[in-house]
Each structure stands twice: as structure tokens, then as C-alpha cells.
Design a protein around this motif. Structure first.
Motif, PDB file in Angstrom:
ATOM      1  N   THR A   1      -7.115  -6.964   4.693  1.00  0.00           N
ATOM      2  CA  THR A   1      -7.832  -6.713   3.442  1.00  0.00           C
ATOM      3  C   THR A   1      -8.002  -7.976   2.627  1.00  0.00           C
ATOM      4  OG1 THR A   1      -5.702  -6.106   2.454  1.00  0.00           O
ATOM      5  CG2 THR A   1      -7.098  -4.310   3.275  1.00  0.00           C
TER       6      THR A   1
ATOM      7  N   GLY B   1       0.815  -1.203   0.000  1.00  0.00           N
ATOM      8  CA  GLY B   1       0.000   0.000   0.000  1.00  0.00           C
ATOM      9  C   GLY B   1       0.850   1.255   0.000  1.00  0.00           C
TER      10      GLY B   1
ATOM     11  N   PHE C   1      -0.285   5.272   0.412  1.00  0.00           N
ATOM     12  CA  PHE C   1      -1.456   6.104   0.639  1.00  0.00           C
ATOM     13  C   PHE C   1      -1.069   7.555   0.890  1.00  0.00           C
ATOM     14  CE2 PHE C   1      -2.124   1.883   2.552  1.00  0.00           C
ATOM     15  CZ  PHE C   1      -3.189   1.427   1.794  1.00  0.00           C
TER      16      PHE C   1
ATOM     17  N   SER D   1      -5.411  -2.173   8.287  1.00  0.00           N
ATOM     18  CA  SER D   1      -5.786  -3.331   7.472  1.00  0.00           C
ATOM     19  C   SER D   1      -4.659  -3.726   6.532  1.00  0.00           C
ATOM     20  CB  SER D   1      -7.048  -3.021   6.672  1.00  0.00           C
ATOM     21  OG  SER D   1      -8.158  -2.832   7.527  1.00  0.00           O
ATOM     22  N   ALA D   2      -3.994  -2.728   5.940  1.00  0.00           N
ATOM     23  CA  ALA D   2      -2.876  -3.027   5.044  1.00  0.00           C
ATOM     24  C   ALA D   2      -1.695  -3.613   5.812  1.00  0.00           C
ATOM     25  CB  ALA D   2      -2.456  -1.765   4.301  1.00  0.00           C
TER      26      ALA D   2
ATOM     27  N   VAL E   1      -6.744   8.675   3.436  1.00  0.00           N
ATOM     28  CA  VAL E   1      -6.845   7.320   3.976  1.00  0.00           C
ATOM     29  C   VAL E   1      -7.210   7.386   5.460  1.00  0.00           C
ATOM     30  CG1 VAL E   1      -4.420   7.153   4.670  1.00  0.00           C
ATOM     31  CG2 VAL E   1      -5.670   5.077   4.056  1.00  0.00           C
ATOM     32  N   SER E   2      -7.928   6.382   5.922  1.00  0.00           N
ATOM     33  CA  SER E   2      -8.315   6.326   7.327  1.00  0.00           C
ATOM     34  C   SER E   2      -7.330   5.463   8.115  1.00  0.00           C
ATOM     35  CB  SER E   2      -9.730   5.753   7.466  1.00  0.00           C
ATOM     36  OG  SER E   2      -9.754   4.380   7.080  1.00  0.00           O
TER      37      SER E   2
ATOM     38  N   THR F   1     -13.412 -10.960   4.314  1.00  0.00           N
ATOM     39  CA  THR F   1     -13.492 -10.087   3.152  1.00  0.00           C
ATOM     40  C   THR F   1     -13.811 -10.868   1.886  1.00  0.00           C
ATOM     41  OG1 THR F   1     -11.084 -10.258   2.873  1.00  0.00           O
ATOM     42  CG2 THR F   1     -11.905  -8.386   4.139  1.00  0.00           C
TER      43      THR F   1
ATOM     44  N   GLU G   1      -8.121   2.960   9.937  1.00  0.00           N
ATOM     45  CA  GLU G   1      -8.485   1.557   9.772  1.00  0.00           C
ATOM     46  C   GLU G   1      -7.903   0.966   8.488  1.00  0.00           C
ATOM     47  OE1 GLU G   1     -10.531   3.961  10.559  1.00  0.00           O
ATOM     48  OE2 GLU G   1     -11.084   3.437  12.617  1.00  0.00           O
ATOM     49  N   GLU G   2      -7.868   1.751   7.415  1.00  0.00           N
ATOM     50  CA  GLU G   2      -7.325   1.257   6.149  1.00  0.00           C
ATOM     51  C   GLU G   2      -5.835   0.987   6.266  1.00  0.00           C
ATOM     52  OE1 GLU G   2      -9.809   3.123   2.502  1.00  0.00           O
ATOM     53  OE2 GLU G   2      -9.035   4.609   3.911  1.00  0.00           O
TER      54      GLU G   2
END
Length: 310
Positions: free
Chosen positions: A252, A232, A234, A246-247, A239-240, A257, A242-243
Motif C-alpha cells: 500500500t 491494519g 479489518f 497489501s497490508a 475487506v478483500s 502507489t 488483496e487488501e
């Protein structure tokens, strides 16, 4: 039309430091695989990832501690090799490791110019002190005196001295390995302000951190490493939290998912009239297609099924 196109063209900047397909292994262990990374002047890039993601190996490659096995490193548009720490510093890359490598028994001036002393036959203490104050003022550093022993400074002040020392050689890129680790709130704020000053000076800054609050407070971009690979890249504004997590954790791509993705595909197919003719039974209902067992062993009732079930 020309004025509208010009800003878009001018916004494309060449990175001051770029990695393409960089890989590094230690025996059978692949620490890094095909890593891509760009750092622009006046930009703060944060490298985040779990333990074992390859962050330290990446820093050591840029610092000249370990050579990469494959891939290219480009600095100011030229493909370069970084075989030693001396070559890294000469190139314009300054690295501040987590241990800071300061001499506690020496004062601030002696630490800043350690190995780079200004001499005119003898040590020019006055000029070194003046340059030390000038540099620290440019960084808005809160150091009570440049003649105080480093052992007497707080954690944030020691980090400031280490970063200021890295700027003596006028680098283009500064790498900070866990700059706020084990610091209090006030000291962390002091270091983050210092990183802002580095960006204002037009330097490319690469920070390694586990603190997402610090990353989101000061970084322009976040590059995620997972198991030695890119996972990732970002822009912090887009971007948050949480994102990013997750990465880092790989959340993800997991059972949940994948199930959600399958449900979304099924819903889309149903909306287009292509859903299967035989639907799954509704929750809580089932069609009985076998005889009901007569006893706890599951044996079928031998009679005509007229036996009363209690």
C-alpha cells in the motif's frame, strides 16, 4: 427516537482483552512497537503478518513467556500483569502453541487432565473420563476413544485434544498458534469447525495464521502486523484478499502507489483549472532544441546544417 438510539448504545462492548501501546525489544531489536489489540467475547480475531512481523512475540507476551517493556494489558476492564505462564492461565488466557505439547505415549484422558488430575485420595479415572467425553461432545470433536494413545490420532484430532485441554480451566480467551499448519483439507475443516464451537461458547479466540483462506473462513476481524507495528485492522466481511495481502507486504506504500496518487492529485488539479501552464510533452514526441549530431560521437555538424542526412 429512543428505540433507535438504544441498539446503537448496546452494541458498544468492552473487550475482554485489550492491549494498548505494547512494545517489546530484545537488545537492539524492536520486536513490537506500540501494538494495539482488542478481543471481544464471542469473537474470532486473526493475527496475520510476514515472518518477523512480531506475531510470536505477541503471543508469548499474552502467554506470560515474555513481559512487555511498555504499554498496558487490560483483562475484563482491569489493568493486569502477566509475568509467568501460570499467571496467564490463572487470569483466564489459554494458549495452544504450534507444537501442541502433547504426550504421545498417554491416552486422551491423561493428556486432557495432565497436571490437573481429579483425585479423591487416588486418581478418579471414571470422573475424568466422563468429563473428557462431555467436553469433546460439546466441541463436536471426532475422537474414536478417550482411551486411545495420542500417538495414534491424526493431526486434526491431536489439535482437538490440545484445544480441549486448554478449556479445562474455563478460560475467557483462547490463543491458537498456527492451528491448521501442516494439516490436510479434511483435518483443517475439523479444526475450523472447532474454532466455531469456541466462538459459540462465548470465548474470545485469537488465531495466528498464514493461511488467508482459513482466516477469511472463520475470523470476524483481521489484525495485520508489519515489522512489529500495527498495519491494519479489518472486518473480514468488508475487506478483500488483496487488501489484506497489501497490508501484510506493505504494497500500500510503494513507488507505484505513490505515482498513482500523484497522478490523481494532478488530475484533480486539472479538473479545477489549477494545472500548470506548461505541460509535459506527449508520449512519443519531443521538441528538438539542440543541433542533431553529425556522427556517432555526437559532435555537432560544423557546416550550415545543409548536409543531407541518410
Amino acid at each position: 427516537m429512543e428505540s433507535a438510539v438504544a441498539p446503537a448504545a448496546s452494541s458498544v462492548r468492552e473487550p475482554v482483552l485489550s492491549l494498548k501501546g505494547v512494545s517489546k525489544g530484545f537488545g537492539a531489536v524492536r520486536a513490537l512497537t506500540d501494538i494495539d489489540l482488542d478481543i471481544h467475547a464471542g469473537e474470532v480475531v486473526a493475527i496475520v503478518g510476514d515472518n518477523g512481523a512480531g506475531k510470536s512475540t505477541l503471543v508469548k507476551i499474552l502467554a506470560g513467556v515474555h513481559p512487555q517493556d511498555s504499554g498496558t494489558i487490560t483483562f475484563d476492564g482491569q489493568v493486569v500483569s502477566i509475568p509467568t505462564p501460570t499467571a496467564s492461565r490463572a487470569l483466564g488466557i489459554a494458549t495452544v502453541f504450534q507444537d501442541l505439547a502433547l504426550c504421545d505415549n498417554l491416552d486422551v484422558v491423561s493428556n486432557l487432565f495432565l497436571g490437573r488430575e481429579i483425585t479423591h485420595g487416588t486418581l478418579d479415572e471414571e470422573e475424568m473420563e466422563q468429563r473428557a467425553w462431555s467436553l469433546l461432545r460439546q466441541l463436536s470433536a471426532k475422537i474414536p476413544s478417550v482411551r486411545i494413545a495420542v500417538a495414534s490420532l491424526s493431526g486434526g484430532q491431536r489439535q482437538t485434544v490440545a484445544i480441549a485441554r486448554s478449556l479445562i480451566g474455563e478460560p475467557s480467551v483462547v490463543i491458537l498458534d498456527e492451528p491448521t499448519a501442516a494439516l490436510g483439507v479434511a483435518q483443517t475443516a475439523e479444526v475450523l469447525n472447532l474454532i466455531e464451537r469456541l466462538r459459540e461458547r462465548g470465548l474470545g479466540v485469537l488465531i495466528i495464521s498464514h493461511n488467508m483462506a482459513d482466516v477469511q473462513a472463520v475470523a470476524d476481524r483481521v489484525v495485520v502486523l508489519r515489522l512489529g507495528r500495527n498495519n491494519g485492522d479489518f472486518h473480514v466481511a468488508d475487506v478483500s484478499y488483496e487488501e489484506i495481502i497489501s497490508a501484510i507486504t506493505g504494497a500500500t506504500d510503494n513507488v507505484v502507489t505513490r505515482r498513482a496518487s500523484a497522478h490523481a492529485v494532478a488530475a484533480a488539479a486539472d479538473a479545477h483549472g489549477t494545472a500548470p501552464d506548461v505541460a509535459a510533452p506527449a508520449p512519443g514526441r519531443a521538441d528538438v532544441t539542440e543541433p542533431v549530431p553529425d556522427n556517432a560521437t555526437g559532435a555537432d555538424n560544423p557546416d550550415d546544417g545543409s548536409k543531407e542526412i541518410r
